[in-house]
Design a protein around this motif. Structure first.
Motif, PDB file in Angstrom:
ATOM      1  N   TRP A 233     -12.531   2.614 -74.067  1.00 18.22           N
ATOM      2  CA  TRP A 233     -12.663   2.150 -72.713  1.00 18.22           C
ATOM      3  C   TRP A 233     -11.563   1.439 -72.310  1.00 18.22           C
ATOM      4  O   TRP A 233     -11.405   0.174 -72.294  1.00 18.22           O
ATOM      5  CB  TRP A 233     -14.027   1.076 -72.866  1.00 18.22           C
ATOM      6  CG  TRP A 233     -15.169   1.986 -72.969  1.00 18.22           C
ATOM      7  CD1 TRP A 233     -15.818   2.722 -72.398  1.00 18.22           C
ATOM      8  CD2 TRP A 233     -15.867   1.704 -74.195  1.00 18.22           C
ATOM      9  NE1 TRP A 233     -16.832   3.299 -73.074  1.00 18.22           N
ATOM     10  CE2 TRP A 233     -17.152   2.532 -74.377  1.00 18.22           C
ATOM     11  CE3 TRP A 233     -15.837   0.624 -75.278  1.00 18.22           C
ATOM     12  CZ2 TRP A 233     -17.910   2.762 -75.172  1.00 18.22           C
ATOM     13  CZ3 TRP A 233     -16.508   0.981 -76.507  1.00 18.22           C
ATOM     14  CH2 TRP A 233     -17.965   1.885 -76.513  1.00 18.22           C
ATOM     15  N   PRO A 251     -15.738   5.718 -68.396  1.00 18.26           N
ATOM     16  CA  PRO A 251     -15.148   4.379 -67.485  1.00 18.26           C
ATOM     17  C   PRO A 251     -14.606   3.539 -68.240  1.00 18.26           C
ATOM     18  O   PRO A 251     -14.756   3.056 -68.926  1.00 18.26           O
ATOM     19  CB  PRO A 251     -16.393   3.993 -66.508  1.00 18.26           C
ATOM     20  CG  PRO A 251     -17.447   4.170 -67.719  1.00 18.26           C
ATOM     21  CD  PRO A 251     -17.221   5.450 -68.485  1.00 18.26           C
ATOM     22  N   GLN A 254     -16.755  -0.639 -63.664  1.00 20.78           N
ATOM     23  CA  GLN A 254     -18.063  -0.497 -62.949  1.00 20.78           C
ATOM     24  C   GLN A 254     -17.903  -1.555 -61.836  1.00 20.78           C
ATOM     25  O   GLN A 254     -17.614  -2.737 -61.899  1.00 20.78           O
ATOM     26  CB  GLN A 254     -19.208  -0.543 -63.883  1.00 20.78           C
ATOM     27  CG  GLN A 254     -19.293   0.425 -64.873  1.00 20.78           C
ATOM     28  CD  GLN A 254     -18.505  -0.366 -66.292  1.00 20.78           C
ATOM     29  OE1 GLN A 254     -18.430  -1.304 -66.426  1.00 20.78           O
ATOM     30  NE2 GLN A 254     -18.135   0.928 -67.280  1.00 20.78           N
ATOM     31  N   SER A 263     -18.685   3.891 -61.046  1.00 22.53           N
ATOM     32  CA  SER A 263     -17.742   3.822 -62.356  1.00 22.53           C
ATOM     33  C   SER A 263     -16.371   4.606 -62.013  1.00 22.53           C
ATOM     34  O   SER A 263     -16.407   5.538 -61.161  1.00 22.53           O
ATOM     35  CB  SER A 263     -18.430   4.441 -63.437  1.00 22.53           C
ATOM     36  OG  SER A 263     -18.765   5.771 -63.337  1.00 22.53           O
TER      37      SER A 263
END
Length: 298
Positions: A233, A251, A254, A263
């Motif tokens: 991430w 993603p 968000q 996202s």
């Protein structure tokens, strides 16, 4: 002789070399500046001159400069360019101290010399698409934001001494890009609460941090970063902007609002068919795949 502006690249680390290659392909590379004599052969390969000293390079004349030196040198090198009347792009962060950043900005304003910070990600097609969704009102009023920068930097990344010293941690080197994008997409940040830790590596710089952001719009955001965590991430992995990193399909941000959530950079828009109500069916709209190298602008 080329009529295109001729640029000097100051510093030949990871991003400096990237700038040099792109500027060189455009026929605008005049010089590389780095005290390391091994850079001379790299300069020659690119058809550019090599200077060990920035002052010497500026004395020979260039139309602009890109500062890609270690963070603590940005202020000194930026000022040298401004005093020579040379427009300058400074890689983020603009400097590693508030006082030197203010000095640099003030000098540029007084001299009337263009000064730009290298926040290139705003120009990525993925971000342009995300901003269009947000500005269109499809999320309604933005209420909450989440951003992650989680990855593991290898031990040899820290062989460069300056990367272990104050002002060179992931907040200044990496997170600064993420914060710039959140400001671009969601507006200015009004308040910050934060904690950081250097517990894993024990360097003078942080290896992890967490923060709470309050935006002027009233939205709240959470941000966590770590360069000592194995995870997918991060913008580096998720965006695919730099093929040196493995690509993931997750993603890194968000952004949620009263009408939907988005996202980024996978561009998945979530909304409810009959409006905001936790009983109503929720649907997803996935935007067509976008890809673009945002290090380079035409």
């Amino acid at each position: 002789m080329s009529t295109l502006p001729q640029l000097a690249i100051v510093g030949t680390g990871l991003i400096g070399c990237k700038h040099a290659e792109i500027v060189g392909r455009a026929g605008q590379l005049a010089a590389l500046v780095d005290p390391n004599p091994q850079v001379k052969s790299f300069s020659e390969d690119l058809g550019a001159r090599w200077f060990a000293d920035l002052e010497e390079c500026l004395a020979h004349g260039v139309d602009g400069a890109i500062i890609a030196t270690p963070n603590h040198l940005h202020g000194e090198h930026g000022l040298a360019c401004i005093q020579a009347g040379v427009p300058v792009l400074v890689e983020k962060p603009i400097t590693d101290r508030l006082e030197s950043a203010e000095r640099l900005v003030t000098a540029a304003e007084i001299a009337g010399v263009p000064l730009l910070v290298g926040h290139h990600r705003r120009h990525n097609p993925l971000i342009a698409a995300a901003k269009e969704v947000i500005d269109s009102g499809r999320l309604g009023q933005v209420t909450v934001v989440n951003a992650q920068f989680w990855l593991y930097k290898p031990d040899d990344y820290f062989n460069e001494t300056w990367r272990r010293q104050a002002g060179a941690g992931p907040i200044f080197i990496n997170l600064i890009h993420d914060i710039d994008l959140l400001r671009h997409l969601c507006g200015e940040v009004f308040g910050v609460e934060a904690r950081q830790s250097s517990d894993r590596r024990g360097f003078d710089v942080e290896d992890s941090a967490a923060m709470l952001l309050e935006f002027e719009s009233g939205a709240l955001g959470t941000v966590t970063i770590s360069d000592t965590t194995v995870a997918p991430w991060s913008w580096e992995f998720a965006s695919g902007e730099n093929m040196a990193y493995p690509k993931t399909r997750v993603p890194s941000y968000q952004i949620g609002g009263t009408e939907g959530s988005l996202s980024i950079p996978d561009l998945q828009l979530w909304s409810q068919l009959q409006g905001g109500n936790w009983w109503n069916p929720i649907q997803i709209n996935i935007f067509p795949a976008l890809k673009g190298e945002d290090f380079q602008e035409d």
